[in-house]
Design an enzyme around this catalytic site. Structure first.
Site, PDB file in Angstrom:
ATOM      1  N   ASP A  92      -1.452 -36.797   7.898  1.00 52.34           N
ATOM      2  CA  ASP A  92      -0.341 -36.088   8.526  1.00 52.34           C
ATOM      3  C   ASP A  92       0.947 -36.564   7.856  1.00 52.34           C
ATOM      4  O   ASP A  92       0.912 -37.317   6.892  1.00 52.34           O
ATOM      5  CB  ASP A  92      -0.331 -36.320  10.035  1.00 52.34           C
ATOM      6  CG  ASP A  92      -0.084 -37.775  10.406  1.00 52.34           C
ATOM      7  OD1 ASP A  92       0.257 -38.581   9.518  1.00 52.34           O
ATOM      8  OD2 ASP A  92      -0.232 -38.116  11.586  1.00 52.34           O
ATOM      9  N   ASP A 271      -8.562 -31.937  14.636  1.00 53.79           N
ATOM     10  CA  ASP A 271      -8.575 -33.389  14.763  1.00 53.79           C
ATOM     11  C   ASP A 271      -8.051 -33.758  16.134  1.00 53.79           C
ATOM     12  O   ASP A 271      -7.285 -32.995  16.744  1.00 53.79           O
ATOM     13  CB  ASP A 271      -7.687 -34.049  13.695  1.00 53.79           C
ATOM     14  CG  ASP A 271      -6.211 -34.006  14.102  1.00 53.79           C
ATOM     15  OD1 ASP A 271      -5.672 -35.050  14.515  1.00 53.79           O
ATOM     16  OD2 ASP A 271      -5.593 -32.920  14.017  1.00 53.79           O
TER      17      ASP A 271
END
Length: 376
Positions: A92, A271
């Protein structure tokens, strides 16, 4: 990176596809275990490959920047080598920390200034700096810097934040693709859809993200407290607009039911920390529903955790033993429950893939959703 759409279910928008990266292939739909600081909590990389059967894991840019730092990661040859993981990886951008660490940051057009939660030092994350950090980490898939506004959120703020996220995405794209890969393999950049809970903003953001023509696209800013029906509505809206020939990643979602509902809309990648976080609190997910392994009713239940599972841990340990480990506060409880939950999530998306390919996904999902939400 390439994506091949292999089949779409006849009675839903659920998709079976294949992502090919320089570290291997990923069959979609897929769930990605979260390894925030280069470790999925309580598990070894051997657990992830042999028991969980993970195809891709996540790392967190913000936390890896703080510890061990990019200098160490570059000396190691990237995060893959540092943690001995030879499969695909995604990072991320630190954008979620903009949301979750709201008391310790300041947002401007330039970027985000964080107050380090470890020692109080300040760090400026510009879009360009984030690309540098993610390049040093070396993940196969990287995310642009974005702002995830809270829910509920004022319309004007959501609109202003969305446009800034768009400008940051352009800066990320320009900076990332201006340099060669650091470790000799491709790193692929995904932009992120934002816009709060407002359908017109979500539409604008999805159209903008699609226009960037990057290898894949992410749907962000959901699962931050909004009702599930709003999350589903906004996810479906984006999936209707996003190109069919690129993978779609719904960030931070979610429960087994969330996964199946969003797979039916055309999401490919997920996720969430939920399976491991809840595992550490004694909650495990099964094909029949959710079990609290701290409950007394499991005290003398010597049946396997899941006799139908192909995971050795599920067949090897009894419910009574796992309950005992939790009551005795033994760390092994975290490992067993985390392996079980992650294996279950991976089993669930693999089963979804089979049913998509057989055109039986819609009827299978209807049965499974009812079961998976049940507290046993």
């Amino acid at each position: 990176m390439t994506y091949t759409l292999q089949h779409t279910d006849e009675k839903s928008n659920a998709r079976a596809g294949l992502i090919q990266t320089d570290h291997g292939q990923i069959e979609t739909p897929i769930f990605m275990p979260v390894g925030t600081v280069g470790s999925v909590k309580a598990l070894s990389q051997k657990d992830l490959t042999e028991h969980v059967k993970a195809e891709i894991i996540l790392g967190n840019t913000y936390h890896l920047f703080l510890r061990p730092g990019t200098e160490i990661l570059e000396q190691a040859g990237g995060l893959h080598k540092f943690i001995s993981w030879d499969k695909p990886m995604l990072t991320d951008s630190g954008g979620y920390q903009v949301y979750s660490l709201a008391q310790n940051r300041k947002i401007t057009e330039q970027g985000v200034t964080f107050t380090n939660h470890i020692d109080g030092a300040k760090h400026l994350f510009t879009p360009e700096r984030v690309m540098d950090i993610e390049r040093s980490i070396g993940a196969d898939i990287m995310m642009v810097l974005d702002e995830c506004p809270p829910y509920p959120c004022d319309y004007d703020y959501a609109k202003k934040s969305m446009h800034m996220t768009h400008r940051w995405a352009v800066r990320c794209k320009e900076h990332h693709y201006s340099r060669p890969p650091l470790y000799g393999y491709d790193q692929n950049l995904f932009p992120i859809i934002q816009g709060g809970a407002y359908k017109d903003l979500r539409t604008q953001s999805t159209e903008f993200v699609a226009s960037l023509d990057l290898p894949g696209n992410a749907i962000g800013g959901l699962s931050v407290g909004e009702p599930h029906d709003i999350m589903y509505e906004l996810t479906d809206l984006s999936c209707q607009i996003l190109p069919k020939d690129k993978p779609r990643y719904l960030m931070g979602v979610g429960t087994p039911v969330n996964l199946l509902e969003c797979i039916s809309m055309g999401v490919d990648m997920f996720d969430c920390v939920l399976p491991t976080r809840n595992a550490r609190h004694g909650l495990i997910y099964t094909r029949e529903g959710i079990r609290n392994m701290k409950n007394k009713k499991y005290e003398n239940d010597f049946t396997p955790l899941d006799p139908d599972s192909d995971c050795l841990v599920d067949q090897m340990y009894s419910k009574a033993y796992l309950r005992h480990l939790f009551k005795a506060q033994e760390y092994l409880a975290f490992t067993i429950a985390s392996i079980h939950n992650l294996h279950f999530f991976l089993w669930l998306v693999k089963e979804a893939r089979k049913h998509i390919q057989d055109n039986t996904f819609a009827s299978w999902k209807a049965v499974m959703v009812e079961k998976l939400a049940t507290r046993l």
